[in-house]
Scaffold this active site. Structure first.
Site, PDB file in Angstrom:
ATOM      1  N   PRO A 209       0.797  -1.213  -0.170  1.00 15.81           N
ATOM      2  CA  PRO A 209      -0.143  -0.083  -0.176  1.00 15.81           C
ATOM      3  C   PRO A 209       0.919   1.348  -0.054  1.00 15.81           C
ATOM      4  O   PRO A 209       1.963   1.403   0.643  1.00 15.81           O
ATOM      5  CB  PRO A 209      -0.685  -0.185   1.323  1.00 15.81           C
ATOM      6  CG  PRO A 209      -1.001  -1.588   1.535  1.00 15.81           C
ATOM      7  CD  PRO A 209       0.595  -2.185   0.995  1.00 15.81           C
TER       8      PRO A 209
ATOM      9  N   GLU B  14      14.685   2.040  28.716  1.00 10.98           N
ATOM     10  CA  GLU B  14      15.130   2.528  27.388  1.00 10.98           C
ATOM     11  C   GLU B  14      16.695   2.346  27.169  1.00 10.98           C
ATOM     12  O   GLU B  14      17.280   2.112  26.269  1.00 10.98           O
ATOM     13  CB  GLU B  14      14.506   3.703  26.898  1.00 10.98           C
ATOM     14  CG  GLU B  14      13.079   3.959  27.119  1.00 10.98           C
ATOM     15  CD  GLU B  14      12.527   2.767  26.053  1.00 10.98           C
ATOM     16  OE1 GLU B  14      13.007   2.621  24.987  1.00 10.98           O
ATOM     17  OE2 GLU B  14      11.374   2.244  26.406  1.00 10.98           O
TER      18      GLU B  14
END
Length: 631
Positions: free
Chosen positions: A197, A418
């Site tokens: 797409p 993180e």
């Protein structure tokens, strides 16, 4: 518009009142006014004041001697005529029904039925778009495009040069067919545009329409199938009939997988409406009655579900792959889109193209548009490189959610989570470079570490895959090392999901397991049927399924152990990076590498009068940094 509606309703009311008065029977009104009781009528006859009477059934009307008229109703009175004759009264007699019903009367009697038929026709036209009348269900919905609707040429299409060359040949054939037919070549029946797409399949079809200078019909695959039996096949026939009238022409079907799915897989036992539509399309493309001069171009991002008969030569002779662009293609696409906005001199399209691997044409158009919106929000006259970078982070990682309230404990846990990802990334040789790390919530994530490949990759090595699984487990391992086993949160659920999917693909599809070898497992894994066991569904025995599960778990645990070894050895770097994230919230890849590898602190300008709490001050003192101003 309101005044127009008001005038229309006033006219309708006046017409209704006029029609009501028009259809009133004046004789009936007069009869009500001059009604005379029958007993009084007999008295008037006896007194000789009745001059003339008219008898119609039991209804009697007449004229008195003083000129007045009267109406009365007579019961069964046999001597009435004899009595009137004895008084020498003029008698006129007529039958009860002496007139045929008028045309107006017939219309009035049929008016409710006509009104009902008219309302039914109106609603059926609305349901079918009003095309071809109330019974025009089988008419094609293909639209004939013209230049007034915005002409698109091949100059507006970039990044798909090979696909453009394929369709350019079709356009050239339409312009000069003798050039190809001189050697016995025939015009291709159809071209199928295949690609993910957003890669520009529909845009490429519009460019064909703009370049060919021939009639171009456009229709969607979902426009064929309706709730009525046989409508889809009828629309296919009508579409090709229109094409013959405008031959040579091009017919473009967008999302052809809506009607071209493999037959025999539906619930209708091979006789449902969609399959009959597909059968008619196959016949029209290459049946006994050939349609010369009609080129069918279709687009889909699901070629795997299309019927094999649709893909054979003679129907779709060419399958044009419209893939995601490479770095050169992305730069060309950006050049097309930046023509519509004002950009500053610092915007480097090559740099943007390098930092957007895997982006489709639609993604790049969205990136340019988001950059313009961000610059307009800041009241800038031109779009700068900082606006593009901010828009890229928004597109790739989601919008920042600075309004989310997080406690200090949650911020600290997110920072170490993180930081764990980032430290493992820095210590894995096969890992992609870090682009950015942040503890600002974006999208559904509380924080993230974003990697950016240095170049476009067509495949991945075993080393890279194991490195990615170790990086994915780095957040969970950091939580366990810093906060303990009981304080581990659910924040690593998406990391575990990604690691498991990667390990499953390595074992079952890529043949990267030494235990199971280069064999494909789970060929029908996506087809889920009730009543089947998992082993039967995955087309393998239960013993093999157990080995597959064991290998998947082994690969994930290998990543866990690699991450644990790295973070245990680099615990000081983990603390250093987590504290920097708590202060700055977002660090670029260069800042992370300088801080961890070279011990160079990030340089930022802050307000000198900013206040902070004791915890932040201790973190600042350890790194020699100043606090980030509150937002």
């Amino acid at each position: 518009m309101n005044l127009k509606n008001l005038i229309m309703w006033v006219i309708i009311v006046l017409l209704s009142v006029g029609l009501f008065n028009m259809f009133q029977d004046p004789q009936k009104i007069n009869a009500e006014k001059n009604k005379l009781p029958f007993s009084n009528f007999l008295n008037e006859v006896e007194a000789g004041r009745v001059v003339e009477v008219q008898i119609q059934g039991n209804n009697i009307s007449g004229v008195l001697s003083d000129g007045k008229t009267f109406n009365t109703y007579s019961p069964n009175y046999p001597e009435l005529v004899e009595k009137l004759s004895s008084k020498n009264i003029s008698i006129n007699a007529t039958p009860l029904e002496d007139k045929m019903p008028s045309l107006l009367g017939i219309l009035l009697s049929w008016f409710p039925m006509l009104l009902l038929i008219g309302v039914w026709i109106f609603f059926m036209r609305q349901m079918q778009g009003g095309k071809g009348g109330a019974m025009g269900f089988g008419r094609s919905k293909a639209k004939l495009l013209n230049e007034a609707q915005g002409k698109v040429t091949f100059n507006d299409v970039a990044g798909v040069e090979e696909a453009k060359e394929e369709v350019e040949e079709i356009v050239e054939f339409l312009k000069d067919p003798k050039k190809f037919s001189r050697l016995g070549g025939k015009i291709p029946k159809g071209a199928l545009l295949i690609g993910p797409p957003g890669t520009g399949k529909t845009l490429l079809a519009k460019a064909i329409a703009g370049e060919a200078n021939v009639p171009f019909f456009s229709i969607s695959g979902s426009d064929f199938v309706e709730m009525f039996v046989g409508v889809g096949a009828s629309r296919v026939r009508d579409m090709f009939e229109q094409g013959k009238k405008h031959s040579p022409c091009i017919i473009f079907i967008d999302e052809i997988d809506a009607v071209g799915r493999s037959r025999g897989a539906g619930l209708g036992g091979g006789n449902d409406e969609r399959e009959q539509t597909l059968n008619q399309l196959l016949v029209e493309m290459d049946g006994f009655d050939t349609n010369e001069g009609i080129i069918l171009i279709a687009a889909t991002n699901r070629p795997d579900v299309l019927d094999p008969a649709l893909l054979r030569p003679g129907r779709f002779d060419r399958q044009v792959v419209v893939a995601n662009p490479d770095i050169i293609g992305r730069e060309a696409i950006l050049k097309v889109h930046v023509k519509k906005i004002s950009i500053g001199p610092d915007v480097k399209l090559r740099t943007i193209a390098r930092g957007t691997p895997g982006f489709s044409g639609a993604d790049l158009a969205n990136l340019v548009n988001e950059s313009a919106l961000l610059a307009a929000r800041k009241n800038k006259r031109v779009v700068t490189m900082s606006d593009v970078e901010e828009a890229k982070d928004k597109v790739m990682m989601g919008a920042e959610r600075r309004s989310m309230v997080m406690t200090e404990e949650e911020k600290k846990l997110t920072a170490y989570h993180e930081a764990g990802h980032a430290i493992v990334t820095l210590n894995e040789k096969a890992a992609h470079p870090i682009h950015k790390a942040t503890i600002i919530p974006r999208g559904r994530a509380l924080g993230m570490v974003m990697q950016l490949p240095e170049r476009d990759e067509l495949s991945q090595t075993r080393e890279q895959l194991h490195a990615q699984m170790a990086i994915a487990m780095g957040g969970r391992v950091a939580e366990e090392i810093i906060f303990g086993h009981d304080k581990v949160t659910t924040g690593a659920s998406s990391d575990i999901e990604q690691a498991t999917k990667r390990a499953r693909a390595m074992v079952m599809r890529a043949g990267l397991s030494k235990e199971l070898g280069p064999v494909l497992y789970g060929e029908n894994e996506e087809e889920v049927f009730l009543g089947r066991s998992v082993a039967r569904q995955q087309n393998m025995s239960e013993e093999t399924a157990k080995k597959v599960d064991a290998e998947i778990r082994k690969f994930v645990e290998m990543g866990y152990e690699r991450a644990k070894k790295v973070l245990t050895d680099k615990i000081d770097d983990l603390h250093k990076l987590a504290k920097a994230l708590l202060i700055y919230e977002t660090l670029s890849g260069d800042e992370i590498r300088d801080l961890v590898l070279k011990n160079i602190k990030p340089t930022r300008s802050f307000k000198e009068d900013e206040q902070d709490d004791g915890k932040s001050s201790s973190a600042l003192g350890s790194l020699g940094l100043k606090p980030k101003p509150a937002i």
